[in-house]
Design a protein around this motif. Structure first.
Motif, PDB file in Angstrom:
ATOM      1  N   VAL A  69      53.131 -38.767  12.465  1.00 44.75           N
ATOM      2  CA  VAL A  69      54.080 -39.502  13.299  1.00 44.75           C
ATOM      3  C   VAL A  69      55.386 -38.710  13.341  1.00 44.75           C
ATOM      4  CG1 VAL A  69      53.146 -41.811  12.892  1.00 44.75           C
ATOM      5  CG2 VAL A  69      54.874 -40.891  11.331  1.00 44.75           C
ATOM      6  N   GLU A  70      56.175 -38.966  14.372  1.00 42.42           N
ATOM      7  CA  GLU A  70      57.500 -38.359  14.471  1.00 42.42           C
ATOM      8  C   GLU A  70      58.542 -39.455  14.344  1.00 42.42           C
ATOM      9  OE1 GLU A  70      59.860 -35.175  17.270  1.00 42.42           O
ATOM     10  OE2 GLU A  70      58.799 -36.803  18.300  1.00 42.42           O
ATOM     11  N   ILE A  71      59.517 -39.221  13.493  1.00 48.84           N
ATOM     12  CA  ILE A  71      60.633 -40.149  13.318  1.00 48.84           C
ATOM     13  C   ILE A  71      61.872 -39.476  13.880  1.00 48.84           C
ATOM     14  CG2 ILE A  71      61.989 -41.506  11.688  1.00 48.84           C
ATOM     15  CD1 ILE A  71      59.081 -42.266  11.529  1.00 48.84           C
ATOM     16  N   ILE A  72      62.570 -40.154  14.788  1.00 56.85           N
ATOM     17  CA  ILE A  72      63.816 -39.625  15.338  1.00 56.85           C
ATOM     18  C   ILE A  72      64.966 -40.488  14.830  1.00 56.85           C
ATOM     19  CG2 ILE A  72      65.129 -39.115  17.427  1.00 56.85           C
ATOM     20  CD1 ILE A  72      62.532 -38.672  18.884  1.00 56.85           C
ATOM     21  N   LEU A  73      65.888 -39.865  14.110  1.00 58.26           N
ATOM     22  CA  LEU A  73      67.076 -40.568  13.619  1.00 58.26           C
ATOM     23  C   LEU A  73      68.116 -40.535  14.725  1.00 58.26           C
ATOM     24  CD1 LEU A  73      67.254 -39.110  10.000  1.00 58.26           C
ATOM     25  CD2 LEU A  73      65.895 -41.027  10.870  1.00 58.26           C
ATOM     26  N   HIS A  74      68.541 -41.720  15.149  1.00 53.25           N
ATOM     27  CA  HIS A  74      69.327 -41.835  16.372  1.00 53.25           C
ATOM     28  C   HIS A  74      70.473 -42.805  16.143  1.00 53.25           C
ATOM     29  CE1 HIS A  74      69.797 -41.690  20.798  1.00 53.25           C
ATOM     30  NE2 HIS A  74      68.899 -40.728  20.788  1.00 53.25           N
ATOM     31  N   GLY A  75      71.290 -43.008  17.184  1.00 52.47           N
ATOM     32  CA  GLY A  75      72.414 -43.920  17.101  1.00 52.47           C
ATOM     33  C   GLY A  75      72.706 -44.514  18.471  1.00 52.47           C
ATOM     34  N   GLY A  76      74.018 -44.787  18.756  1.00 49.85           N
ATOM     35  CA  GLY A  76      75.191 -44.234  18.135  1.00 49.85           C
ATOM     36  C   GLY A  76      75.111 -42.761  17.796  1.00 49.85           C
ATOM     37  N   GLU A  77      75.842 -42.460  16.747  1.00 48.03           N
ATOM     38  CA  GLU A  77      75.820 -41.118  16.173  1.00 48.03           C
ATOM     39  C   GLU A  77      75.218 -41.210  14.784  1.00 48.03           C
ATOM     40  OE1 GLU A  77      75.649 -37.667  14.771  1.00 48.03           O
ATOM     41  OE2 GLU A  77      76.060 -37.956  16.916  1.00 48.03           O
ATOM     42  N   PRO A  78      73.980 -40.703  14.605  1.00 53.17           N
ATOM     43  CA  PRO A  78      73.283 -40.910  13.337  1.00 53.17           C
ATOM     44  C   PRO A  78      73.975 -40.281  12.129  1.00 53.17           C
ATOM     45  CG  PRO A  78      72.109 -39.349  14.748  1.00 53.17           C
ATOM     46  CD  PRO A  78      73.156 -39.985  15.590  1.00 53.17           C
ATOM     47  N   LEU A  79      74.722 -39.188  12.326  1.00 56.02           N
ATOM     48  CA  LEU A  79      75.345 -38.540  11.181  1.00 56.02           C
ATOM     49  C   LEU A  79      76.463 -39.386  10.569  1.00 56.02           C
ATOM     50  CD1 LEU A  79      75.427 -34.745  12.078  1.00 56.02           C
ATOM     51  CD2 LEU A  79      73.543 -36.201  11.291  1.00 56.02           C
ATOM     52  N   LEU A  80      76.933 -40.405  11.285  1.00 61.20           N
ATOM     53  CA  LEU A  80      77.908 -41.321  10.701  1.00 61.20           C
ATOM     54  C   LEU A  80      77.315 -42.085   9.519  1.00 61.20           C
ATOM     55  CD1 LEU A  80      79.622 -42.802  13.895  1.00 61.20           C
ATOM     56  CD2 LEU A  80      80.710 -41.381  12.149  1.00 61.20           C
ATOM     57  N   ALA A  81      75.997 -42.132   9.414  1.00 61.21           N
ATOM     58  CA  ALA A  81      75.368 -42.792   8.271  1.00 61.21           C
ATOM     59  C   ALA A  81      75.638 -42.044   6.973  1.00 61.21           C
ATOM     60  CB  ALA A  81      73.856 -42.914   8.500  1.00 61.21           C
ATOM     61  N   GLY A  82      75.970 -40.756   7.074  1.00 65.04           N
ATOM     62  CA  GLY A  82      76.295 -39.967   5.892  1.00 65.04           C
ATOM     63  C   GLY A  82      75.082 -39.279   5.294  1.00 65.04           C
ATOM     64  N   PRO A  83      75.283 -38.146   4.634  1.00 65.39           N
ATOM     65  CA  PRO A  83      74.155 -37.379   4.091  1.00 65.39           C
ATOM     66  C   PRO A  83      73.372 -38.124   3.018  1.00 65.39           C
ATOM     67  CG  PRO A  83      76.270 -36.430   3.412  1.00 65.39           C
ATOM     68  CD  PRO A  83      76.566 -37.452   4.445  1.00 65.39           C
ATOM     69  N   ASP A  84      74.037 -38.889   2.162  1.00 69.29           N
ATOM     70  CA  ASP A  84      73.322 -39.590   1.095  1.00 69.29           C
ATOM     71  C   ASP A  84      72.336 -40.605   1.660  1.00 69.29           C
ATOM     72  OD1 ASP A  84      74.746 -38.116  -0.749  1.00 69.29           O
ATOM     73  OD2 ASP A  84      76.213 -39.693  -1.149  1.00 69.29           O
ATOM     74  N   SER A  85      72.799 -41.389   2.641  1.00 72.46           N
ATOM     75  CA  SER A  85      71.921 -42.407   3.241  1.00 72.46           C
ATOM     76  C   SER A  85      70.766 -41.770   3.994  1.00 72.46           C
ATOM     77  CB  SER A  85      72.723 -43.303   4.191  1.00 72.46           C
ATOM     78  OG  SER A  85      73.656 -44.087   3.485  1.00 72.46           O
ATOM     79  N   ILE A  86      71.053 -40.678   4.715  1.00 75.24           N
ATOM     80  CA  ILE A  86      69.987 -40.013   5.467  1.00 75.24           C
ATOM     81  C   ILE A  86      68.956 -39.422   4.516  1.00 75.24           C
ATOM     82  CG2 ILE A  86      69.492 -38.038   6.969  1.00 75.24           C
ATOM     83  CD1 ILE A  86      72.129 -38.637   8.419  1.00 75.24           C
ATOM     84  N   GLY A  87      69.423 -38.784   3.450  1.00 71.30           N
ATOM     85  CA  GLY A  87      68.499 -38.224   2.478  1.00 71.30           C
ATOM     86  C   GLY A  87      67.611 -39.292   1.854  1.00 71.30           C
ATOM     87  N   GLU A  88      68.208 -40.418   1.485  1.00 73.72           N
ATOM     88  CA  GLU A  88      67.453 -41.518   0.890  1.00 73.72           C
ATOM     89  C   GLU A  88      66.407 -42.055   1.862  1.00 73.72           C
ATOM     90  OE1 GLU A  88      68.277 -45.958  -1.071  1.00 73.72           O
ATOM     91  OE2 GLU A  88      69.907 -44.855  -0.086  1.00 73.72           O
ATOM     92  N   LEU A  89      66.797 -42.205   3.138  1.00 74.92           N
ATOM     93  CA  LEU A  89      65.887 -42.738   4.151  1.00 74.92           C
ATOM     94  C   LEU A  89      64.700 -41.808   4.379  1.00 74.92           C
ATOM     95  CD1 LEU A  89      65.076 -44.665   6.430  1.00 74.92           C
ATOM     96  CD2 LEU A  89      66.658 -43.423   7.936  1.00 74.92           C
ATOM     97  N   VAL A  90      64.966 -40.519   4.539  1.00 78.46           N
ATOM     98  CA  VAL A  90      63.881 -39.579   4.832  1.00 78.46           C
ATOM     99  C   VAL A  90      62.905 -39.502   3.657  1.00 78.46           C
ATOM    100  CG1 VAL A  90      63.333 -37.164   5.321  1.00 78.46           C
ATOM    101  CG2 VAL A  90      65.252 -38.263   6.479  1.00 78.46           C
TER     102      VAL A  90
END
Length: 375
Positions: A69-90
């Protein structure tokens, strides 16, 4: 269903991990169009919603025996979630989903620092960036809320992304077509960053709010100039042209812009609501909604929603004018959102019908002439 049709399982999941943005682009379909549901949603996708979402994707993978499957992290602006949150999610998604999980983020690029790129390299997370061409063209629309342009920040981010350490993460550039800009200048400004692919998007418009036209087919004319320059050398992929060429030669499309392939993507909002393509926000308030939530509903439930079915039915969902059109199989009625007309819904030709007819005919004539050349 009685005639044998079956839904196509979702293979692309767009996760809205942050519902706000650090830019205020005048043409944005999330904030500036008919649907304003972002105002009532949480800014961030919570850990609980992320857990529920990953479990639902895993359920869908097992139900349909999907190998990836492909997951696309999107927004808004997804980088506003911050690196820690993105790392945890992935890491969560890859731990929970029993299939290969390819992850990409689509960003405006203003926050794309080395800290993010180091994380993305560690996670093998692809990056697509929005860029509208030259500094003048880009900054006409893509500004901060107080009117400052963003091109200089995006250009700096693309220089970082294009460096040897991060180049393998670069998935391409997304450019909104603006006929006020010179097409060749726009194309060359994009090529300057050596993208692997360029995605030209027609402005999101409907019959209720049609695009500005200074000529009969201004968008086709603009794109044809780029196609003529691109066709002989192809220094980068151009998704719209590649898709049309593939369809003309008997293939199937992998995008909703053209063709009749069933739409196999679904959106999860920051609050966990399951939605259709968020580009439907240009049509009317609530247009993308399904009434479903990852807490209570499977993605198979979404596959049975009429709006999703219509985007998977191919020719059966087209207007009669499109089924009788000589390029109807290639055009596929254009993007589903662009067909909307108050009173008759989405069973209409695209509001870009004349442009699509001209563009596809021109590309088809070019290919046929090539095929007739002696080898």
């Amino acid at each position: 269903m009685t005639d044998g049709w079956r839904p196509t399982p979702f293979r692309q999941f767009i996760l809205k991990i942050h519902s706000r943005c650090d830019l205020a682009c005048a043409y944005c379909y999330v904030y500036e169009q008919a649907d304003q549901s972002w105002r009532g949603r949480p800014k961030r996708m919570s850990h609980d919603v992320a857990k529920l979402t990953s479990a639902r994707i895993a359920e869908h993978v097992l139900t349909h025996d999907l190998d990836s499957v492909e997951i696309i992290l999107h927004g808004g602006e997804p980088l506003l979630a911050g690196p820690d949150s993105i790392g945890e999610l992935v890491r969560l998604l890859r731990a929970e989903i029993p299939a290969r999980v390819d992850v990409v983020t689509q960003t405006n690029g203003t926050l794309l620092t080395e800290r993010f790129l180091d994380l993305f390299a560690e996670l093998d997370l692809g990056v697509g960036v929005s860029l509208d061409g030259t500094a003048e063209a880009h900054d006409r629309w893509r500004r901060t809320a107080d009117g400052r342009g963003s091109h200089h920040k995006v250009a700096a981010a693309l220089e970082r992304l294009g460096s040897p350490a991060y180049r393998h993460l670069f998935r391409g550039l997304l450019c909104a077509v603006d006929t006020a800009n010179d097409p060749i200048e726009t194309y060359e400004a994009l090529l300057a960053f050596d993208p692997p692919t360029i995605d030209f998007l027609l402005p999101h418009a409907t019959w209720a709010d049609p695009p500005v036209r200074a000529a009969a087919t201004p968008y086709a004319d603009w794109l044809i100039e780029i196609f003529t320059r691109w066709y002989g050398t192809r220094p980068a992929g151009v998704r719209l042209f590649d898709e049309i060429l593939l369809l003309l030669l008997g293939g199937a499309s992998a995008t909703e812009q053209v063709g009749l392939s069933p739409a196999a993507m679904v959106v999860v909002e920051t609050d966990g609501e399951i939605e259709q393509s968020d580009i439907l926000k240009v049509a009317y308030a609530g247009a993308p909604g399904t009434g479903l939530h990852v807490r209570d509903d499977s993605f198979d439930e979404a596959l049975r929603r009429p709006g999703v079915v219509a985007r998977q039915l191919g020719r059966l969902a087209l207007a009669e004018q499109c089924t009788n059109c000589p390029v109807g199989r290639v055009c596929g009625g254009g993007h589903y959102a662009h067909r909307y007309r108050p009173g008759s819904g989405f069973r209409n030709p695209s509001v870009y019908c004349p442009d699509l007819l001209r563009l596809i005919t021109h590309i088809g004539d070019t290919v046929r002439a090539d095929l007739k050349e002696p080898r």
